[in-house]
Design a protein around this motif. Sequence first.
Motif, PDB file in Angstrom:
ATOM      1  N   VAL A   1       0.915  -1.346  -0.042  1.00  0.00           N
ATOM      2  CA  VAL A   1       0.172  -0.127  -0.094  1.00  0.00           C
ATOM      3  C   VAL A   1       0.815   1.314  -0.094  1.00  0.00           C
ATOM      4  O   VAL A   1       2.117   1.186   0.359  1.00  0.00           O
ATOM      5  N   LYS A   2       0.155   2.225  -0.378  1.00  0.00           N
ATOM      6  CA  LYS A   2       1.015   3.705  -0.322  1.00  0.00           C
ATOM      7  C   LYS A   2       0.373   4.505   0.943  1.00  0.00           C
ATOM      8  O   LYS A   2      -0.749   4.337   1.140  1.00  0.00           O
ATOM      9  N   ILE A   3       0.893   5.588   1.104  1.00  0.00           N
ATOM     10  CA  ILE A   3       0.301   6.630   2.074  1.00  0.00           C
ATOM     11  C   ILE A   3      -0.727   7.142   1.522  1.00  0.00           C
ATOM     12  O   ILE A   3      -0.689   7.701   0.260  1.00  0.00           O
ATOM     13  N   GLY A   4      -1.708   7.091   2.370  1.00  0.00           N
ATOM     14  CA  GLY A   4      -3.031   7.754   1.839  1.00  0.00           C
ATOM     15  C   GLY A   4      -4.069   6.547   1.058  1.00  0.00           C
ATOM     16  O   GLY A   4      -5.139   7.067   0.925  1.00  0.00           O
ATOM     17  N   ASP A   5      -3.537   5.680   0.956  1.00  0.00           N
ATOM     18  CA  ASP A   5      -4.535   4.266   0.327  1.00  0.00           C
ATOM     19  C   ASP A   5      -5.507   4.123   1.561  1.00  0.00           C
ATOM     20  O   ASP A   5      -5.160   4.190   2.769  1.00  0.00           O
TER      21      ASP A   5
END
Lengths: 959, 198
Positions: A52-56
């Motif tokens: 996952v990415k930050i903000g997901d």
Amino acid sequence: MQAAQIFSFHGGIHPEQNKAQSLQLPLGRPPLPNELILPLGQHIGQSSRPLVKIGDKVLKGQTIAMNNGFLSSFLHAPTSGTISAIEERLIAHPSGLSDLCIILTPDGQDEWTELTPLVDWKVGSKTDVLAYLSEMGIVGMGGAGFPTQVKLQGAHKHPLSHFIINAAECEPYITADDMLIREKTLELILGIEILQHLVEADQVVIGIEDNKPTAIAALNRLLDERNSTIKVAVVPTKYPSGGEKQLIQLLTNKEVPSGQHPADIGILCQNVGTCVAVHDAIYQGKPLISRFTTLTGDALKSPQNVEALLGTPIAHLLDYAESEQKKLHRLVMGGPMMGYTLDSAVVPIVKTSNCILAATKKELPTPAPEQACIRCGMCEQACPASLLPQQLLWFSKSQEHEKAEHYNLFDCIECGACSYVCPSSIPLVQYYRHSKSSIREAREANVKSDLAKQRFEARQARQEAEAAEKEAKRLARQKATTQKASDKAAPTKAATSATATPSAASTNDESKKLKIDLAIGKTKLKKLQKQLLAAQENEHLEEINALQQQATEQEKQVALLEEELAKVSTAAPSAAATPAPAKAPVSDELKKAKVDVALIGVKLKKLQKQLLENPDDNEIKTKIAGFEADLKAAQALLEKLGANGPATTVAKAAVSDELKKLKIDAAIAKAAVKKVEKALKKAEEIQAPEIDAIRQQLKEAQQRADNLEKTLANPAPAAPAAIASSPANADADKKRKIDLAVAKAGIKKAEKNIALLKEQGKDEAEIEASEWPKKLAEAQAKLATLETETNPSETATAPAASMTPANADADKKRKIDLAVAKAGIKKAEKNIALLKEQGKDDAEIEASEWPQKLAEAQAKLATLESQTNEPTAAPKIETKTSDEKPNLAEQIKKQKIAAALAKAQINKLTKRLENSVEGTPEEAESIQQEILAAQQKQQDAERLLAQLTHSQDNTQENR
Amino acid sequence: MLTVLLAVGILVALSLIFGAILGYANVRFHVEGDPIVDQIDALLPQTQCGQCGHPGCRPYAEAISNGEAINHCPPGGQVTIQALADLLDVEAVPLDGDHGTETAKRVAVIREDECIGCTKCIQACPVDAILGAAKQMHTVIADECTGCDLCVEPCPVDCIDMVEVGVTSRTWSWDKPQGIAATSLNIIATDRQTEAVH
């Protein structure tokens, strides 16, 4: 259902249970914290890879990190929310260090992702089930966090006799498994059945301590209901019966051999928590996102078991259990025996966190100071692994890791029983842990160094192979070129030998004798010169004078002999005139003058050196002045002689002689410039006061050199001007020559720098890495092109020159080859010189590759030169008169080179002769013969040279 | 007389038999190469850094077996010196400062945006731990890097840093306990009394 037979294990202790506190309250479900901290390394093995990415936005149960290798695991979002960060956070680890964590901010919805239970686990392939378990992030929840699917795979190596479910939970305070069994009895049994289906063991036994009567009753009731074959083995309460190996011993009376796994003796152990997690995954499709954790200790008002989401900060759980900060003395992750102190409460719950112990000072007092071991042997009595804790302590203390290993240090389960019983309060386990980590570190370093060694050796082998390949290619190329060259050279050689053969037999004898005499004379001369040099170095004035006299005499003798020899040898062929006698006296004097100049130069140099060492010495200064005057006088004499000598011959020769002279002057001037520059450098280094003076000198010298070069450039075209060259042509010529000179200077500089680097002890690679080789190559290439440019232009000045461009191209290529070959010779010679300087004797030099390389290069040069001569000979037929000159000049050059080579050989041989004075007479004789042969060669070359110069003069006169 | 001859004969026969056995063993179990050099080489850290003055670890191992000092290896540090001393049965001496000082484990890191792709560091690396091609950015394979420093010097743009390898939770190791604490010396009443006198 029947009662299983119970055995016993060695040692063990009975510490205070303290399990009741956390069983007073029912299972708690704490509210969602503000953020969940999910470390990527919650298991043994490589950290997971975030998906996952930050903000997901993630949903509960969604995979947020995947496995990264064999011993790795998946990670899932424990609730729905947003990924707010992926960063380093403090984790629950004895080191108190941080690790990469995914930070999840819950949105409060707790919304599940789509769950896909594995309904057909009974019919599907087991491998699929294992892969599914891996994707559900299931790891052993007993403590180590060993990925379950790996453990199950390992269990297939041997047929399993026992599948043991570890519900012993022997460590004080911890009741998480007890609560789990009570709360999730059915799930546990179903989970066990799935695992049993996967591993197919002969017996399935649940090992449980007799301090959990409620759990035992629940289990028995359910098993009775289901008519299960699973047995419940109630073991007496004794720490550490929950240890894998201890429980195996309790239930099967089998001991896991040192360094082996239970699977090796056909036994598989799984924690109850893991079984429940397997059930949840298979039947409900829920990944491992929460676990049962005991919150206990006197610092908590409401100690209890909770089902905590993974990543919940401990502080949040402590708040939930109403911790009293004032009473809290030590926060321990795990139990009091095997747990570790946490420095901070912000660390999260992970898959292996079974207990948080918030202890008061009274509960877990600061350990008493360590005292000396009194060898009471209580630790040995307590050790459940039947080790010798005392011995291990000594070895650990004295860092004798090898001996510690020999005493099976790695069989220690770090249960802490020995420390618990130690009357001297020695933290034995800490010693063992330290030793273990040191040994592991050493092993890792060893592996790494082995790898480095392997790579280093591979690299070396590769480099050697590359070098060998290059060498083979080079040899092949060389072979090809020499073959070609020899094919071409064959006719010309035949021609020259044809002209050389008709010599009378009578003169042959005489010339031989003369030659021998000459050789002896030359050897003597050389010896004298050597002595002279030595004397000069040691400043023996009388000796110098005497030696000088002797040397001049010897020189005269040699000259006389040469003259005679020339007479004899030229008399026989007779085709050519006798230029030698006319020239000889003049050249003799010239030679002498030159020697004088050189000698004075040497002295001057030496004095200058001294001056540099003590700049204030006036005496030396005056001496230098005197020598300088001498030098000037000698030079003047030399010039006069140089002028006189050619004056007797034809005017044209005079011009060429003057040219020569000017060139010599220019060279001297350049040398002077260089010398002064060097002096300047040195002076700058030692900050001598006369820097300015030296600078002035430098300027003057440069001026002089420039002037000379100018004049050199002027008369140079002046001579050809007589032939038919236009002024424009002359200008171009001039420019080219200047370029040539610049290029040559560049080469010299680069070579010098390389030599300097070599002297400084830098190795080849470093030199290669420096800019100089590149510069050298560049300068050489430039020189080669310039030379090719100059030469064609010379031929171009001829009126009837009709060289085709193709021919010119071939010529150019040949010339470049020539230049390369010359450079090779130079390099080889330099290397030999270097070797000599390093004090290696001749044999060693001979053994080194350089002489061979030198010989190769010389051979190449010779072939190339013969090639060069040939094409110039071809157009000669068309442009007869004008092309004869370069042709002759080239031949002269060739002969000069041949003569020089022969001389060098003679020198070498004489040296060997001198060296082998003590040797056998045969040896000396053979060397003498070789010398004679070389001398013969030299004579031939010189004679041919004389002929050629004469014919050149003649042609010039005729024109 | 017979007994004497018999005794001599038996002894001669025995010596011949044992001689034959020894000779056979010598041939059969012959060890190729110099095992001590291999053993020394195995103890050296194999950084191939050349700080000892030899072009690699094996040459230094050979030099040690020929009597060179064992304290010329800064990457190995005191641990290696101790191990060598144990192996060679000599006294462990402190590290020779002329050859460098013992530093924490480091790896080379290329500041990649500054790299001009000259391949000089690649040629310098003794363990091929630098990846790259001419005019292409280079990078160090951290796992293969021995921290030998040899790539730093040739770099024309000085874009290589030697970075200390930090301790992670996976490489962390337990501290050694402090041992018998100073305070525990004062446990016995007589100890306390002597302290009071002082």
